[in-house]
Design a protein around this motif. Structure first.
Motif, PDB file in Angstrom:
ATOM      1  N   LYS A 166     -11.424  11.111 -15.185  1.00 12.90           N
ATOM      2  CA  LYS A 166     -10.844  12.440 -15.126  1.00 12.90           C
ATOM      3  C   LYS A 166     -11.716  13.328 -14.242  1.00 12.90           C
ATOM      4  N   VAL A 167     -11.085  14.102 -13.403  1.00 11.85           N
ATOM      5  CA  VAL A 167     -11.795  15.008 -12.503  1.00 11.85           C
ATOM      6  C   VAL A 167     -11.217  16.407 -12.663  1.00 11.85           C
ATOM      7  N   GLN A 168     -12.039  17.409 -12.329  1.00 11.93           N
ATOM      8  CA  GLN A 168     -11.631  18.800 -12.407  1.00 11.93           C
ATOM      9  C   GLN A 168     -11.500  19.383 -11.003  1.00 11.93           C
ATOM     10  N   MET A 169     -10.588  20.288 -10.864  1.00  7.83           N
ATOM     11  CA  MET A 169     -10.356  20.913  -9.565  1.00  7.83           C
ATOM     12  C   MET A 169     -11.630  21.631  -9.099  1.00  7.83           C
ATOM     13  N   GLY A 170     -12.026  21.415  -7.824  1.00  6.22           N
ATOM     14  CA  GLY A 170     -13.216  22.018  -7.251  1.00  6.22           C
ATOM     15  C   GLY A 170     -14.412  21.103  -7.235  1.00  6.22           C
ATOM     16  N   GLU A 171     -14.362  19.991  -7.967  1.00  2.79           N
ATOM     17  CA  GLU A 171     -15.479  19.051  -7.942  1.00  2.79           C
ATOM     18  C   GLU A 171     -15.496  18.300  -6.612  1.00  2.79           C
ATOM     19  N   PRO A 172     -16.698  17.990  -6.053  1.00  5.31           N
ATOM     20  CA  PRO A 172     -16.754  17.233  -4.785  1.00  5.31           C
ATOM     21  C   PRO A 172     -16.323  15.784  -4.994  1.00  5.31           C
ATOM     22  N   LEU A 173     -15.433  15.324  -4.120  1.00  8.59           N
ATOM     23  CA  LEU A 173     -14.970  13.934  -4.184  1.00  8.59           C
ATOM     24  C   LEU A 173     -15.779  13.043  -3.238  1.00  8.59           C
ATOM     25  N   PHE A 174     -15.968  13.509  -2.004  1.00 10.39           N
ATOM     26  CA  PHE A 174     -16.729  12.749  -1.002  1.00 10.39           C
ATOM     27  C   PHE A 174     -17.267  13.712   0.051  1.00 10.39           C
ATOM     28  N   GLN A 175     -18.166  13.195   0.896  1.00  9.94           N
ATOM     29  CA  GLN A 175     -18.723  13.958   2.013  1.00  9.94           C
ATOM     30  C   GLN A 175     -18.332  13.265   3.322  1.00  9.94           C
ATOM     31  N   PHE A 176     -18.047  14.059   4.345  1.00 10.74           N
ATOM     32  CA  PHE A 176     -17.548  13.497   5.601  1.00 10.74           C
ATOM     33  C   PHE A 176     -18.133  14.277   6.789  1.00 10.74           C
ATOM     34  N   TYR A 177     -17.951  13.679   7.956  1.00  9.99           N
ATOM     35  CA  TYR A 177     -18.293  14.355   9.222  1.00  9.99           C
ATOM     36  C   TYR A 177     -17.107  14.198  10.150  1.00  9.99           C
ATOM     37  N   SER A 178     -16.739  15.328  10.800  1.00 10.16           N
ATOM     38  CA  SER A 178     -15.628  15.332  11.760  1.00 10.16           C
ATOM     39  C   SER A 178     -16.016  16.210  12.938  1.00 10.16           C
ATOM     40  N   LYS A 179     -15.895  15.675  14.128  1.00 15.30           N
ATOM     41  CA  LYS A 179     -16.254  16.450  15.329  1.00 15.30           C
ATOM     42  C   LYS A 179     -15.305  17.633  15.525  1.00 15.30           C
ATOM     43  N   ASP A 180     -14.045  17.449  15.155  1.00 14.83           N
ATOM     44  CA  ASP A 180     -13.097  18.566  15.293  1.00 14.83           C
ATOM     45  C   ASP A 180     -13.472  19.710  14.363  1.00 14.83           C
TER      46      ASP A 180
END
Length: 470
Positions: free
Chosen positions: A212-226
């Motif tokens: 179970k997860v709550q809204m606003g919790e971090p799911l993953f981290q990413f990098y995007s040049k755009d």
């Protein structure tokens, strides 16, 4: 006194027996015996003469041989006329109150014919017995109306057979439908997490399928040049450029929290956290660290289980009673004693040909998450007609397949079979759309006996009419 008289008669018979035998007369001839008896004895043994019209003639010896017209025996003796007051019964048991009432009524009514006691299409103009020794039943004048449908039964027979009637009334029809169902996820509350631009997944939170997860919790981290380029516009640019950079970041799916952090820190982070868009249960985790996520590629599937669906299968025969908005109670075997209340949200516009059932969707709340998807449930749907309709107990209607009839109690033992059209069925009542009016009394007990009597009467009337044709 009686003993002395008997002794005198015995001596007289004994003394005169030889003379009578010698003269060729039998000492036991009825006329001879009557001559020896005292006059008062003869008067006491005489049978009173019957009254009323002659209804048939019987054999003088008492044998079961009858005739509708005067007739003679094989040895030339006349048949004895039987009048209305002398009609006899072959029943060996004690006469009940209803038989006594019928006997009194028979003196004032004319017997039309005698019918077979087993209901066979066999009638007789005179009393007779069937092959099993059962007496044929007399049918009196006035038992059936001119139309040949109304049945008349004596009051004694009504009490013995238990015929009971009640009034038809105006009342709403209520009904509870019990059907099986399955608990499913609300399709509108299932979310898919994707990227709106190409990005590298740097790290994934420690969550798996079923967590179970709550809204606003971090799911993953990413990098995007755009996203890095749009963040630079936000940090470096002035008012016009500032607005343009923030708009691009929102279009790429970044939250307002992440955008405000860039504006305040005036720095674009190397890694950006993707926050959970909704609270719920993770149905599927597809994101892995180091993967390249393309635009629209599913990374997570999350379902909000605070509200669920229950899809019930309603048989075709009960489908007409289900209405949208009806109250429904749901229970599951894994939670005994606990019930969940909801309402019918949708009646699916199709019928499954394999099971001849229709699907009904019920929405229920699941705040504590006790209910799980794919659980089997027992559903009770309250249905019926809120508006008052003409209703009768379900036992009043005789359904033969092609027609439905009820018997109307006309009073004084008279009953009329009437065709009706039935509507919605309740728990114990049936709505009648055509055939009867409120206030009319309908038979609710022993009506099958009246139905058999009505069918027999109609058949006999038809036979009589057929025989009367030239």
């Amino acid at each position: 006194m009686l003993r002395a008289a008997l002794i005198t008669v015995s001596l007289a018979v004994a003394g005169g027996g030889g003379y009578l035998v010698g003269s060729g007369k039998s000492p036991f001839d009825p006329a001879t015996v009557a001559a020896w008896l005292p006059p008062e004895w003869s008067e006491a043994t005489e049978k009173p003469e019957g009254s009323g019209m002659v209804i048939y003639y019987r054999h003088p010896d008492g044998s079961p041989d009858y005739s509708a017209t005067p007739r003679k025996t094989s040895d030339g003796r006349d048949f004895v006329p039987v009048r209305a007051s002398e009609d006899v019964s072959f029943d060996d048991t004690a006469k009940t109150t209803d038989k006594a009432a019928d006997a009194v009524a028979s003196q004032a009514r004319k017997i039309l014919y005698y019918r077979n006691p087993m209901g066979l299409p066999d009638t007789s103009n005179v009393p007779k017995r069937d092959s099993m020794g059962m007496d044929y039943i007399p049918v009196f004048e006035g038992v059936a109306d001119d139309d040949g449908t109304t049945v008349k039964v004596s009051l004694g027979k009504l009490q013995r057979t238990g015929v009971r009637s009640v009034e038809a009334k105006l009342a709403p029809i209520s009904r509870t439908i019990r059907v099986p169902g399955t608990i499913l996820l609300d399709e509108r509350r299932v979310s898919v997490v994707t990227m709106r631009t190409d990005a590298f997944i740097e790290a994934v939170s420690d969550v798996t399928t079923g967590d179970k997860v709550q809204m606003g919790e971090p799911l993953f981290q990413f990098y995007s040049k755009d996203i890095a380029a749009a963040g630079a516009e936000l940090v470096i640019g002035q008012d016009a450029a500032n607005k343009g950079g923030a708009l691009k970041l929102r279009n790429y799916g970044l939250s307002s929290k992440a955008i405000d952090a860039m504006r305040q820190n005036r720095k674009v982070p190397d890694r950006i956290a993707f926050e959970t868009p909704v609270s719920g249960v993770i149905l599927e985790r597809l994101a892995t660290p180091g993967m390249m996520a393309s635009v629209g590629q599913p990374l997570f599937r999350i379902a909000d289980t605070s509200e669920l669906w229950v899809v019930a299968d309603v048989p075709e025969s009960q489908f007409d009673a289900v209405r949208e908005g009806a109250r429904a109670t749901v229970s599951v075997r894994s939670l005994p004693g606990k019930q969940f209340v909801g309402k019918v949200a949708l009646v699916y516009p199709e019928l499954r040909t394999e099971t001849r059932t229709a699907k009904v969707r019920i929405e229920i709340a699941n705040p504590d998450g006790a209910l799980l998807a794919n659980m089997l449930a027992e559903v009770e749907i309250e249905s019926g007609s809120p508006a008052p309709v003409v209703s009768v107990p379900e036992t009043a209607v005789i359904d033969s397949g092609d027609r439905q009839i009820v018997f109307i109690d006309l009073g004084e033992g008279r009953f009329e079979p009437r065709d009706v059209k039935q509507g919605l069925r309740g728990n114990r009542e049936i709505a009648i759309t055509e055939g009867i009016k409120p206030g009319e009394r309908v038979v609710v007990a022993a009506n099958f006996l009246l139905d058999a009597e009505s069918n027999l009467t109609s058949a006999l009337n038809a036979m009589t009419a057929e025989e009367a044709k030239p």
